[in-house]
Design an enzyme around this catalytic site. Structure first.
Site, PDB file in Angstrom:
ATOM      1  N   THR A 188     -11.110  49.287 -15.071  1.00 61.68           N
ATOM      2  CA  THR A 188     -11.719  49.359 -13.750  1.00 61.68           C
ATOM      3  C   THR A 188     -10.787  48.730 -12.714  1.00 61.68           C
ATOM      4  OG1 THR A 188     -13.854  49.117 -14.790  1.00 61.68           O
ATOM      5  CG2 THR A 188     -13.769  48.792 -12.423  1.00 61.68           C
ATOM      6  N   GLN A 189     -10.386  49.506 -11.739  1.00 58.46           N
ATOM      7  CA  GLN A 189      -9.527  48.986 -10.688  1.00 58.46           C
ATOM      8  C   GLN A 189     -10.302  48.804  -9.394  1.00 58.46           C
ATOM      9  OE1 GLN A 189      -6.491  47.975 -11.313  1.00 58.46           O
ATOM     10  NE2 GLN A 189      -6.522  48.746 -13.396  1.00 58.46           N
TER      11      GLN A 189
END
Lengths: 267, 324
Positions: free
Chosen positions: A44-45
């Protein structure tokens, strides 16, 4: 002899255990160490479907928490009937801002934890303090793997005559205080909450607390463009966790027409 | 995969392509290679593809290409937006001063992130043993994780050796634990204070990757640059000259009734001038065996009962700092 046909005829390397020197259960993986799929896994960025602020305060009988029912997709008000408050056992309540899918994952994790605890049947019940530390370890562990759960969480609860309130976020940062606000609420609502609550934690009644929370939710709805005028208030007291149905605040927008200088007007 | 990345950077639009070619040659220039690269010479998609392929088949010709790969991957692979930053900084300040037979370790209790006060009471100073106190400051999540692990190792030591871990051993252990995460450090500034086995007061200060030394005093954290020069002057007598005929100054020998006001004044001053310092002050005082504690009574110090009474005593003083 290697029993895996896939590794036959390949050059020897450290990862291949030709003579089965490892017990079966910890056998090294054969073939390529990294397959195409694991390389494609992304961490997850950034959050995608998000919830905004959560507020919480301590009062005489326990704690009160509030969060609106919106899950946004960027600036789009995407899901308008989402509950961001979640009970964990009979003593604890958590409220989540940030990525809603990560929050749902946490709900499953906590549910599994509570089932494990229930089946152990050891006469102990997890309270808010334990849930808070559990969550902080999960969140810190994930940030250390550079794969965070993109949430800021408020944990509130009441057990053995003690109320508890704590904050955990995606970095694993934690703290406790008698008023908590995550997200935009940390800027807008926290000063209002502190002014109303600090020093009065043991005398504030449920009605007074409710008025304070409603006022803060209204101010947040006026000022936070990612909020919704439909929110839930929950309490945790000696009687347990109670998450109420969603309500709305009375708002007044007539003054907005006369405001000039910003917004859509041209003159 | 790299080839397809670079191809992916090209749309059929010609203008677009020349833009990215221009970008690449700029990168090569940055690397100090001023020759024209095969990429620059190509004008159409077909040739481009060929020259990229040759980057793999003829490595000697295309060293520049290979050098560019990480940069290209950086610029084109990653989605727009910033990478996750696993660190934060949570303000606050800590300080410790050693005397001949005592040590004072103090920290404020405010926790911040950016301009927000997260809480007014988050302790930064922890009693480790009956003669060691640790102050930690920096990124709160790392701090609490680190303290948790230190406490666990100290407990294991007690179970293994039937005695509490000595101060200098704790100091070396902290060094090892910090350096163990040299390439993904704990973002923590540690100051360890207490009484050595020979009965002297000691302060050990650490950097985030484990460099440490024993000192007479140390300030760390948000207001360290405000407090340390003051301590250099007051504790190390820097820029002071003894009166004519008087004995020379010896750092680390000040009496406790001089040290405590210095600690308190340091924090009230830092609170005035630094926005991340304030709310509350916790001062831990470790006294050597047999030292009298009467000088602490005026400060309303409360004693923390010893786990394993051997003579050293730990006291804590809690005071308010300005909350604005």
């Amino acid at each position: 002899m290697d029993h895996f046909p896939l590794s036959w005829g390949r050059p020897r390397n450290e990862a291949v255990d030709l003579y089965s020197t490892y017990p079966v259960h910890e056998r090294q993986r054969h073939g390529q160490q990294h397959d195409a799929f694991t390389q494609g896994v992304q961490h997850t960025q950034q959050p995608i479907v998000t919830g905004t602020s959560v507020l919480a305060l301590k009062y005489k009988d326990g704690i009160m928490m509030a969060a609106d029912c919106l899950a946004s997709y960027g600036s789009l008000a995407r899901f308008k009937d989402i509950s961001r408050l979640h009970a964990v056992g009979q003593y604890t309540l958590i409220g989540a801002g940030g990525d809603m899918s990560d929050f749902q994952y946490l709900q499953h994790l906590l549910n599994d934890l509570m089932i494990d605890e229930y089946t152990s049947d050891d006469g102990h019940k997890l309270g808010p303090d334990e849930i808070y530390h559990y969550l902080s370890q999960v969140m810190y562990g994930r940030r250390t793997k550079m794969n965070p759960l993109w949430n800021s969480l408020l944990v509130g609860g009441f057990k053995d005559g003690q109320s508890f309130m704590g904050y955990v976020d995606l970095l694993g940062t934690t703290y406790t205080a008698s008023t908590l606000a995550s997200g935009y609420g940390a800027y807008i609502a926290q000063p209002l909450l502190r002014k109303a609550v600090e020093g009065r934690e043991t005398t504030l009644t449920e009605e007074e607390a409710r008025v304070i929370i409603q006022e803060c939710m209204k101010v947040l709805f006026y000022r936070d463009a990612r909020s919704l005028n439909k929110y839930q208030i929950a309490t945790v007291t000696e009687r347990g966790v109670q998450i109420n149905d969603a309500i709305s605040s009375e708002t007044e927008w007539a003054f907005a027409e006369k405001i000039r200088g910003y917004g859509a007007q041209t003159q | 995969m790299r080839i397809s990345t670079i191809e992916g950077g090209h749309s059929s639009d010609r203008g677009d392509r020349s833009l990215s070619l221009c970008f690449r040659s700029t990168r090569v220039h940055l690397r100090g290679l001023h020759t024209r690269t095969p990429v620059e010479r190509c004008t159409d998609e077909h040739h481009l593809h060929f020259s990229l392929f040759s980057a793999y088949t003829q490595p000697n010709r295309c060293l520049a290409m290979a050098l560019m790969q990480p940069l290209l991957a950086d610029a084109q692979l990653r989605p727009v937006g910033h990478q996750f930053n696993p660190y934060s900084e949570n303000g606050g300040t800590i300080l410790a001063i050693a005397g001949a037979d005592f040590a004072v370790i103090a920290g404020d209790t405010r926790q911040t992130e950016g301009y927000s006060i997260q809480t007014r009471y988050a302790p930064k100073v922890f009693k480790l043993t009956d003669r060691a106190v640790l102050a930690v400051n920096g990124f709160q999540a790392d701090c609490s994780e680190f303290v948790k692990r230190v406490l666990q190792r100290i407990e294991w030591y007690r179970h293994a050796h039937s005695k509490q871990m000595p101060l200098k051993a704790i100091a070396r252990m902290i060094q090892t634990m910090l350096y163990g995460k040299r390439f993904f450090p704990y973002y923590t500034y540690n100051i360890l204070g207490g009484i050595e086995e020979d009965g002297t007061g000691a302060v050990y200060s650490f950097d985030p990757v484990g460099s440490y030394e024993r000192e007479a005093c140390r300030a760390a954290g948000a207001a360290s640059s405000l407090i340390q020069p003051f301590l250099d002057n007051q504790i190390y007598f820097k820029n002071q000259t003894p009166a004519p005929g008087a004995a020379p100054f010896v750092p680390g020998n000040l009496p406790i009734d001089v040290v405590l006001p210095i600690v308190i004044d340091s924090f009230t001053s830092a609170t005035e001038r630094h926005i991340e310092v304030g709310d509350g002050l916790e001062i831990f005082i470790v006294l050597a065996k047999g030292r009298d504690a009467s000088q602490l009574s005026s400060l309303n110090a409360t004693e923390i009962p010893a786990a394993d009474p051997t003579g050293e005593r730990v006291f804590v003083v809690r005071r308010d700092l300005k909350k604005d």
